[in-house]
Write a protein that holds these residues in place. Structure first.
Motif, PDB file in Angstrom:
ATOM      1  N   ASN A   1      -3.988  -0.284 -17.646  1.00  0.00           N
ATOM      2  CA  ASN A   1      -2.562  -0.122 -17.369  1.00  0.00           C
ATOM      3  C   ASN A   1      -1.763  -0.245 -18.660  1.00  0.00           C
TER       4      ASN A   1
ATOM      5  N   LYS B   1       0.854  -1.183   0.000  1.00  0.00           N
ATOM      6  CA  LYS B   1       0.000   0.000   0.000  1.00  0.00           C
ATOM      7  C   LYS B   1       0.892   1.235   0.000  1.00  0.00           C
TER       8      LYS B   1
ATOM      9  N   TRP C   1      -8.352  10.295 -10.790  1.00  0.00           N
ATOM     10  CA  TRP C   1      -7.689   9.010 -10.529  1.00  0.00           C
ATOM     11  C   TRP C   1      -6.525   8.810 -11.503  1.00  0.00           C
TER      12      TRP C   1
ATOM     13  N   ALA D   1      -5.454  -3.744  -9.043  1.00  0.00           N
ATOM     14  CA  ALA D   1      -5.033  -2.850  -7.957  1.00  0.00           C
ATOM     15  C   ALA D   1      -6.184  -1.893  -7.654  1.00  0.00           C
TER      16      ALA D   1
ATOM     17  N   CYS E   1     -10.962   2.393  -9.586  1.00  0.00           N
ATOM     18  CA  CYS E   1     -10.998   3.740  -9.005  1.00  0.00           C
ATOM     19  C   CYS E   1     -12.043   3.820  -7.891  1.00  0.00           C
TER      20      CYS E   1
ATOM     21  N   PHE F   1       1.845   7.548  -9.030  1.00  0.00           N
ATOM     22  CA  PHE F   1       2.319   6.277  -8.472  1.00  0.00           C
ATOM     23  C   PHE F   1       3.196   5.543  -9.483  1.00  0.00           C
TER      24      PHE F   1
ATOM     25  N   VAL G   1      -6.390  -0.680 -12.818  1.00  0.00           N
ATOM     26  CA  VAL G   1      -6.613   0.027 -11.549  1.00  0.00           C
ATOM     27  C   VAL G   1      -8.089   0.359 -11.391  1.00  0.00           C
TER      28      VAL G   1
ATOM     29  N   THR H   1      -1.890  -2.698  -3.913  1.00  0.00           N
ATOM     30  CA  THR H   1      -1.645  -3.821  -4.824  1.00  0.00           C
ATOM     31  C   THR H   1      -1.706  -5.159  -4.088  1.00  0.00           C
TER      32      THR H   1
ATOM     33  N   LEU I   1      -7.181   1.919  -6.346  1.00  0.00           N
ATOM     34  CA  LEU I   1      -6.708   3.279  -6.094  1.00  0.00           C
ATOM     35  C   LEU I   1      -7.831   4.042  -5.395  1.00  0.00           C
TER      36      LEU I   1
ATOM     37  N   LEU J   1      -2.712   3.598  -3.206  1.00  0.00           N
ATOM     38  CA  LEU J   1      -2.715   2.507  -4.176  1.00  0.00           C
ATOM     39  C   LEU J   1      -2.460   1.204  -3.431  1.00  0.00           C
TER      40      LEU J   1
ATOM     41  N   VAL K   1      -2.761   8.020 -10.459  1.00  0.00           N
ATOM     42  CA  VAL K   1      -2.079   6.783 -10.821  1.00  0.00           C
ATOM     43  C   VAL K   1      -0.795   7.067 -11.597  1.00  0.00           C
TER      44      VAL K   1
END
Lengths: 302, 119
Positions: free
Chosen positions: A93, A2, A232, A25, A114, A239, A112, A16, A27, A14, A236
């Motif tokens: 992704n 995290k 979001w 994942a 949201c 990240f 991801v 995972t 977010l 985030l 992301v």
């Protein structure tokens, strides 16, 4: 793992740890909302308050908040905003970030999901992302002039905001629209000829001229659109780039984007396109081929 | 028909005639609307009412954002310039009306400009 990044408008986390062959994942954007009551003067049960808090504007009848009505209003605000904005978008992704090996020994590229968390707290709290004062309208009052820091108790109701080209009412809950602004979203028609970004983007035309735009939640309606995933996507990307600089991924990924192309993308040029339907994690080969998986795939052992 | 019934019928007919007469007096007859429109130049009040009606009709026809607080004010800024304010969440829509008052009988809207006051 995290990870957390603090943005001016929200905190982003985030996660995972939840990733496997089927789960992406997560977010989560967390917004801490500060609420303060506005009550009639001198402890009276009834009083008045002016539209926009401006003494030159019409005065509306207000009544005193009770502990029960105050709690109910705050709870409804937070839960309805969260229900509207959370869990609606998946970001594809295309950066090749956050790779993980699942129990089936397969390496996956997670998308991801949201999510949004809205925390209501006192208006005076130091760590609020956004604070609002709230008047409680007298039952006889139908409307009050609110703004981004001044709400009324009826702002959580669905009311007519506009009329489309067929004369059909376009309804909206003001607080859901306003929360879009809190997340950083602008009005639907900003940038168009009738709503230049250099002008006052609160002009009515900015709320949508065509029927489609008028119905957007960032217009006069309640419809979500893919572009509303922008907060979001912004998070992301941070990240994704941070993964490289933190050592979770090799810096060569930034210097040599081709290295990421083996899984279909690279960090710097990634777009993270938004979808409004669940897209399952992909294997490296599936990501490289640009395959999108919207039905539960057949994978190895969980 | 007995005498009592005759008296009742006469009373009903009389009341009906009186009602129609009052209605005609109040409305000015079938040409009431037309007569009012032609009276815009009679005096200052008549002309003002004509101008404000034109503005209200224009707002009704052109403004699609029907929610909010409605028309909160129409004020005269100069001889031939009027300003209408429509309250909305977070802002007011301002419609400025340049009027043509040269033909006193028939005021016209010469130009409308829109602006916004944000709060």
């Amino acid at each position: 793992m995290k990870q957390k990044i603090v943005f001016p408008r929200f905190d982003a986390e985030l996660n995972t740890d939840v990733c496997d062959a089927y789960n992406n994942a997560e977010l989560t954007l967390t917004v801490r909302m500060g609420f303060s009551q506005i009550n009639p003067a001198a402890g009276a049960d009834e009083g008045t308050y002016h539209d926009y808090g401006n003494a030159a504007k019409p005065a509306r009848k207000i009544i005193k908040w009770t502990p029960a009505t105050w709690k109910a209003w705050k709870d409804t605000f937070c839960s309805s905003v969260q229900a509207f904005w959370s869990d609606k978008f998946w970001l594809i992704n295309d950066a090749g970030s956050f790779l993980y090996t699942a129990k089936d020994a397969q390496v996956y590229v997670p998308n991801v999901w949201c999510r949004l968390k809205v925390i209501g707290q006192e208006g005076a709290a130091a760590n609020n992302h956004h604070s609002i004062d709230v008047v409680r309208l007298h039952p006889s009052v139908k409307w009050f002039g609110s703004h981004e820091h001044l709400y009324d108790s009826k702002d959580i109701n669905s009311v007519e905001k506009n009329r489309d080209s067929h004369g059909k009412k376009v309804m909206q809950q003001a607080h859901v629209h306003e929360f879009g602004h809190i997340l950083g979203l602008g009005h639907v028609d900003i940038g168009k000829a009738h709503c230049p970004a250099s002008g006052d983007t609160n002009a009515s035309a900015c709320y949508g001229v065509s029927d489609v735009d008028m119905n957007s939640v960032m217009g006069s309606g309640m419809q979500l659109r893919l572009e509303h995933a922008a907060p979001w996507r912004e998070a992301v990307r941070a990240f994704s780039v941070g993964e490289v600089f933190s050592g979770s991924a090799s810096p060569i990924d930034l210097l040599m984007p081709l290295a990421r192309l083996v899984v279909g993308g690279n960090t710097l040029f990634a777009v993270w396109p938004a979808k409004m339907k669940r897209h399952y994690p992909r294997t490296s080969a599936e990501a490289a081929a640009g395959t999108l998986i919207t039905a539960p795939p057949k994978r190895g052992a969980k | 028909m007995n005498t009592g019934a005759k008296i009742s019928l006469t009373a009903i007919l009389g009341a009906a005639c009186l009602t129609v007469a009052i209605a005609v007096l109040l409305t000015g007859g079938a040409n009431a609307g037309k007569a009012k429109k032609e009276d815009c130049s009679m005096d200052a009040i008549s002309q003002s009412i004509c101008v404000y009606r034109l503005i209200l009709d224009d707002i009704d026809a052109k403004v699609t954002m029907r929610g909010g607080g409605g028309v909160t004010s129409i004020i005269q800024k100069s001889d031939d310039l009027f300003e209408a304010r429509l309250a909305q969440e977070g802002h007011e829509d301002i419609r400025s009306y340049q009027m043509d008052l040269t033909d006193g009988d028939k005021p016209k809207i010469k130009a409308v400009t829109e602006s916004t006051k944000s709060y």
